[in-house]
Scaffold this active site. Sequence first.
Site, PDB file in Angstrom:
ATOM      1  N   LYS A 119       9.742   0.703   8.219  1.00 33.33           N
ATOM      2  CA  LYS A 119       8.943   1.834   8.198  1.00 33.33           C
ATOM      3  C   LYS A 119       9.809   3.246   8.637  1.00 33.33           C
ATOM      4  O   LYS A 119       9.846   4.187   8.080  1.00 33.33           O
ATOM      5  CB  LYS A 119       7.577   1.791   9.111  1.00 33.33           C
ATOM      6  CG  LYS A 119       6.633   0.739   8.516  1.00 33.33           C
ATOM      7  CD  LYS A 119       5.421   0.906   9.366  1.00 33.33           C
ATOM      8  CE  LYS A 119       4.243   0.095   8.713  1.00 33.33           C
ATOM      9  NZ  LYS A 119       3.030   0.056   9.707  1.00 33.33           N
ATOM     10  N   LYS A 207       1.770  -7.546  -4.884  1.00 35.78           N
ATOM     11  CA  LYS A 207       0.620  -7.650  -4.123  1.00 35.78           C
ATOM     12  C   LYS A 207      -0.395  -6.413  -4.505  1.00 35.78           C
ATOM     13  O   LYS A 207      -0.373  -5.190  -4.546  1.00 35.78           O
ATOM     14  CB  LYS A 207       0.963  -7.714  -2.727  1.00 35.78           C
ATOM     15  CG  LYS A 207      -0.175  -8.480  -1.683  1.00 35.78           C
ATOM     16  CD  LYS A 207       0.504  -8.485  -0.264  1.00 35.78           C
ATOM     17  CE  LYS A 207      -0.360  -7.405   0.572  1.00 35.78           C
ATOM     18  NZ  LYS A 207      -0.072  -7.725   2.005  1.00 35.78           N
ATOM     19  N   LYS A 210      -3.884  -0.718  -2.401  1.00 38.01           N
ATOM     20  CA  LYS A 210      -4.468   0.517  -2.725  1.00 38.01           C
ATOM     21  C   LYS A 210      -3.409   1.404  -2.987  1.00 38.01           C
ATOM     22  O   LYS A 210      -3.151   2.264  -3.908  1.00 38.01           O
ATOM     23  CB  LYS A 210      -5.295   1.034  -1.441  1.00 38.01           C
ATOM     24  CG  LYS A 210      -6.615   1.731  -1.959  1.00 38.01           C
ATOM     25  CD  LYS A 210      -7.072   2.579  -0.602  1.00 38.01           C
ATOM     26  CE  LYS A 210      -6.502   4.047  -0.851  1.00 38.01           C
ATOM     27  NZ  LYS A 210      -6.815   4.782   0.439  1.00 38.01           N
TER      28      LYS A 210
HETATM   29  P1  AMP Z   1      -3.450  -3.786   4.626  1.00 41.81           P
HETATM   30  O1  AMP Z   1      -4.394  -2.868   4.218  1.00 41.81           O
HETATM   31  O2  AMP Z   1      -2.394  -3.822   3.985  1.00 41.81           O
HETATM   32  O3  AMP Z   1      -3.015  -3.510   6.247  1.00 41.81           O
HETATM   33  O4  AMP Z   1      -4.056  -5.143   4.889  1.00 41.81           O
HETATM   34  C1  AMP Z   1      -5.245  -5.280   5.597  1.00 41.81           C
HETATM   35  C2  AMP Z   1      -5.371  -7.061   5.711  1.00 41.81           C
HETATM   36  O5  AMP Z   1      -5.512  -7.559   4.202  1.00 41.81           O
HETATM   37  C3  AMP Z   1      -4.047  -7.639   6.194  1.00 41.81           C
HETATM   38  O6  AMP Z   1      -4.476  -8.616   6.872  1.00 41.81           O
HETATM   39  C4  AMP Z   1      -3.503  -8.320   4.899  1.00 41.81           C
HETATM   40  O7  AMP Z   1      -2.642  -9.288   4.917  1.00 41.81           O
HETATM   41  C5  AMP Z   1      -4.629  -8.531   4.085  1.00 41.81           C
HETATM   42  N1  AMP Z   1      -4.476  -8.157   2.521  1.00 41.81           N
HETATM   43  C6  AMP Z   1      -4.081  -6.964   2.039  1.00 41.81           C
HETATM   44  N2  AMP Z   1      -3.717  -6.827   0.580  1.00 41.81           N
HETATM   45  C7  AMP Z   1      -3.881  -8.319   0.525  1.00 41.81           C
HETATM   46  C8  AMP Z   1      -3.638  -8.787  -0.623  1.00 41.81           C
HETATM   47  N3  AMP Z   1      -3.261  -8.453  -1.954  1.00 41.81           N
HETATM   48  N4  AMP Z   1      -3.913 -10.478  -0.772  1.00 41.81           N
HETATM   49  C9  AMP Z   1      -3.924 -11.010   0.478  1.00 41.81           C
HETATM   50  N5  AMP Z   1      -4.542 -10.367   1.629  1.00 41.81           N
HETATM   51  C10 AMP Z   1      -4.254  -8.941   1.739  1.00 41.81           C
END
Ligand code: AMP
Length: 351
Positions: A119, A207, A210
């Site tokens: 980051k 992955k 958003k």
């Molecule tokens: P984030 O919004 O990326 O901080 O993700 C929040 C939570 O959702 C975290 O625990 C991530 O591991 C899970 N997560 C986010 N995107 C994915 C995805 N495409 N597949 C599986 N888990 C996800």
Amino acid sequence: MRDEPQSTGRRVYSGIQPTSVMTLGNYFGAVQNWVRLQDEHECVYCVVDLHAMTAPYDPSELRDSTREMFVSLLAAGVDPERSVVYVQSTVPEQAELCWLLATLASLGDLSRMTQFKEKAGAQRRGDDADGAFIPAALLFYPILQAADILAYRADAVPVGDDQSQHLEMSRGIARRFNSRFGNFFAEPETLLTTVPRVMSTADPTRKMSKSLGPRHFVGLFEDEGSVRRKIRSAVTDSGAAEGGGISPGVDNLLTLLAASGHPEEADRMREEYRIGKLRYVDLKGRTADALAALTAEMRDRRADVERRVGDVDEVVAEMGARARSIAGATLARVRDRMGIFPPGRSPATEL
Ligand code: AMP
Ligand code: TRP
């Protein structure tokens, strides 16, 4: 919820960043598991808006996306009757604990955190015009995370792989506190549950997120037409796996079908794929049906939550009060052990 957790049940704690829209990736990859864990554990779940402030942000958008994530969690099944679910900034005790715990964290360890390096690198590159600005809060990020977990004296933390380094840091801080000031904190374990990794339907090698743009994610409350369109146009064959494995796009659709409550059907289709009999139109049709049903149910539940809750900010404040009573009890004992004074009487009581 007891103020002094101990013995019997394990206390589970986890946090999620307020990214406004909850995607199927967030739901299948994290939140659905949070919902299940409520059946067996005492759970505390947090929307971590203070953590979100470590990246450039807009103040009014932050409050909106925090509300949105809070309501999404309730609609997804996090139950405020059984669990504590709250917004991080409503519990100032946590920020205070973060300072106290910072005295037990090593600068060397902090600067070696992979997420910090990534980051800080990204912010350095993105900020060329004004010169590099890397907020010190980015370095403190893992200490605040430790404060989150330890304020509730949690012993198990469900998170993805990418958070294991931060959890190791939390354990190190707990251990150092215990050896310096007497045994108090449990060393929080990472609760590893197998959760699906959901890929973008438009580019199944990445992955679902958003941040990749609207074509790349499906929202948990998205309308039926849009869900169906995204699944219909999902990439199935490009970038087919080398060595005869399953193509990432097909694999992703099967993952979505299984995760949305149809694991047997997904297994059967996987077998059909193996013997060359799977028709993509069937796979897409069934996956779209399953996701349309799931998102419709989620929209209903969300409408229900909105009706029941009325003013979201009221509920956020109420839940904050519950969380504060737990975090406050921990903090009072930590302050005492660390050799500082109790807080001065609040001005309100002197009137
Ligand atoms: P984030 O919004 O990326 O901080 O993700 C929040 C939570 O959702 C975290 O625990 C991530 O591991 C899970 N997560 C986010 N995107 C994915 C995805 N495409 N597949 C599986 N888990 C996800
Ligand atoms: N850093 C976590 C993430 O990005 C979110 C988080 C903040 C968290 N505080 C936490 C997770 C405490 C577990 C426990 O996913």
